[in-house]
Motif scaffolding. Structure first.
Motif, PDB file in Angstrom:
ATOM      1  N   LEU A  39       8.641   2.449   9.598  1.00 41.07           N
ATOM      2  CA  LEU A  39       8.817   2.948  10.969  1.00 41.07           C
ATOM      3  C   LEU A  39       9.026   4.460  10.986  1.00 41.07           C
ATOM      4  O   LEU A  39       8.505   5.164  11.851  1.00 41.07           O
ATOM      5  N   GLY A  40       9.798   4.951  10.017  1.00 36.42           N
ATOM      6  CA  GLY A  40      10.028   6.387   9.940  1.00 36.42           C
ATOM      7  C   GLY A  40       8.741   7.158   9.707  1.00 36.42           C
ATOM      8  O   GLY A  40       8.489   8.187  10.351  1.00 36.42           O
ATOM      9  N   TYR A  41       7.905   6.656   8.811  1.00 38.17           N
ATOM     10  CA  TYR A  41       6.636   7.337   8.541  1.00 38.17           C
ATOM     11  C   TYR A  41       5.680   7.174   9.716  1.00 38.17           C
ATOM     12  O   TYR A  41       4.889   8.075  10.004  1.00 38.17           O
ATOM     13  N   ALA A  42       5.765   6.050  10.413  1.00 43.12           N
ATOM     14  CA  ALA A  42       4.937   5.845  11.610  1.00 43.12           C
ATOM     15  C   ALA A  42       5.308   6.859  12.692  1.00 43.12           C
ATOM     16  O   ALA A  42       4.430   7.366  13.404  1.00 43.12           O
ATOM     17  N   ALA A  43       6.599   7.163  12.807  1.00 45.26           N
ATOM     18  CA  ALA A  43       7.031   8.159  13.796  1.00 45.26           C
ATOM     19  C   ALA A  43       6.464   9.535  13.456  1.00 45.26           C
ATOM     20  O   ALA A  43       6.036  10.293  14.338  1.00 45.26           O
ATOM     21  N   LEU A  69      -7.213   9.690  13.916  1.00 46.21           N
ATOM     22  CA  LEU A  69      -6.915   9.262  12.555  1.00 46.21           C
ATOM     23  C   LEU A  69      -5.423   8.962  12.386  1.00 46.21           C
ATOM     24  O   LEU A  69      -5.031   7.980  11.750  1.00 46.21           O
ATOM     25  N   ASN A  70      -4.602   9.798  12.968  1.00 50.63           N
ATOM     26  CA  ASN A  70      -3.163   9.571  12.901  1.00 50.63           C
ATOM     27  C   ASN A  70      -2.748   8.349  13.704  1.00 50.63           C
ATOM     28  O   ASN A  70      -1.833   7.618  13.305  1.00 50.63           O
ATOM     29  N   LEU A  71      -3.417   8.110  14.811  1.00 49.51           N
ATOM     30  CA  LEU A  71      -3.122   6.924  15.609  1.00 49.51           C
ATOM     31  C   LEU A  71      -3.459   5.655  14.835  1.00 49.51           C
ATOM     32  O   LEU A  71      -2.703   4.669  14.870  1.00 49.51           O
ATOM     33  N   ALA A  72      -4.581   5.681  14.129  1.00 48.55           N
ATOM     34  CA  ALA A  72      -4.956   4.528  13.299  1.00 48.55           C
ATOM     35  C   ALA A  72      -3.901   4.294  12.219  1.00 48.55           C
ATOM     36  O   ALA A  72      -3.539   3.146  11.924  1.00 48.55           O
ATOM     37  N   ALA A  73      -3.387   5.386  11.636  1.00 48.89           N
ATOM     38  CA  ALA A  73      -2.336   5.260  10.624  1.00 48.89           C
ATOM     39  C   ALA A  73      -1.075   4.659  11.231  1.00 48.89           C
ATOM     40  O   ALA A  73      -0.396   3.845  10.586  1.00 48.89           O
ATOM     41  N   VAL A  74      -0.763   5.031  12.450  1.00 43.05           N
ATOM     42  CA  VAL A  74       0.418   4.481  13.131  1.00 43.05           C
ATOM     43  C   VAL A  74       0.295   2.967  13.285  1.00 43.05           C
ATOM     44  O   VAL A  74       1.257   2.228  13.052  1.00 43.05           O
ATOM     45  N   VAL A  75      -0.883   2.504  13.661  1.00 44.74           N
ATOM     46  CA  VAL A  75      -1.097   1.065  13.843  1.00 44.74           C
ATOM     47  C   VAL A  75      -0.864   0.318  12.528  1.00 44.74           C
ATOM     48  O   VAL A  75      -0.172  -0.699  12.490  1.00 44.74           O
ATOM     49  N   VAL A  76      -1.433   0.845  11.447  1.00 43.85           N
ATOM     50  CA  VAL A  76      -1.261   0.218  10.131  1.00 43.85           C
ATOM     51  C   VAL A  76       0.214   0.214   9.729  1.00 43.85           C
ATOM     52  O   VAL A  76       0.750  -0.782   9.227  1.00 43.85           O
ATOM     53  N   LEU A  77       0.893   1.314   9.961  1.00 41.25           N
ATOM     54  CA  LEU A  77       2.300   1.429   9.583  1.00 41.25           C
ATOM     55  C   LEU A  77       3.191   0.509  10.408  1.00 41.25           C
ATOM     56  O   LEU A  77       4.181  -0.030   9.903  1.00 41.25           O
TER      57      LEU A  77
END
Length: 212
Positions: A39-43, A69-77
């Motif tokens: 969650l911290g890395y997603a933030a 690209l960052n939004l896609a990373a947020v979803v995965v995280l």
């Protein structure tokens, strides 16, 4: 004169129940910490997905693509954050537990291997031994030193920590020494092999191989 205490069925049952509760508490704590890390890395990635610019290592060629690209990373995280807690009830069932152990193995090996490969490249880059290339289609300009330092101090710390946390989940989830030795042994061998292949590829010794 010595006295001997006899174990009673009730005493054995109470002792087993206490062990189960302690094991359950360990699994809950480990799952919550693993989720919090993701969650911290997603933030952090969400900040850039929302248009934040502090700490940027350069200028993206396309701001919209960078945010996507960052939004896609947020979803995965977020999936990675939900999974440990959502899976808590499944650890008590044999078949789902085997699946969870496999998931832990894949995530732990992948994250630790990713961190080791990148850390070595960044250290070599900072020492002036190798220049890391960035896709021209994604970056208009890059501060290479800032990128190396940020990766070493933050990004790869997350990957290493997250990999070890998933390994800890598997360690707690396994209830026998033989199973733990087998899980850790195969994970260490896989990390060593994949890291070696990744570094050989990164430094041009072998052809390009994507391992993490």
């Amino acid at each position: 004169m010595t006295t001997m205490q006899r174990e009673t069925p009730l005493g054995n049952e109470l002792g087993h129940a206490a062990n189960v509760r302690r094991h359950r508490r360990k699994l809950i704590v480990a799952s919550l910490v693993t989720s919090a890390s993701a969650l911290g890395y997603a933030a952090y990635r969400g900040y850039y997905a929302a248009g934040g610019t502090a700490g940027m290592i350069g200028v993206p060629r396309s701001e919209s693509e960078f945010r996507l690209l960052n939004l896609a990373a947020v979803v995965v995280l977020l999936v990675a954050a939900v999974l440990p807690v959502a899976a808590l009830p499944l650890w008590r069932r044999p078949r789902p537990r085997r699946i969870l152990l496999a998931v832990c193995w894949v995530v732990a090996v992948g994250c630790v291997m990713h961190a080791l490969i990148d850390d070595v490249q960044r250290v070599v880059s900072l020492a002036g031994g190798r220049e890391i290339s960035y896709p021209a289609a994604q970056w208009a300009s890059v501060d290479r030193r800032a990128a190396d330092v940020q990766d070493l101090a933050f990004n790869e710390v997350f990957f290493l920590g997250e990999g070890l946390l998933w390994a800890m989940l598997a360690w707690i989830g396994l209830d026998n020494a033989a199973g733990r030795r087998r899980w850790v042994g195969t994970a260490v061998v896989a990390i060593a092999a994949l890291t070696a292949i990744g570094l050989l590829s990164a430094f041009g010794v072998i052809g390009r191989v994507i391992v993490g």
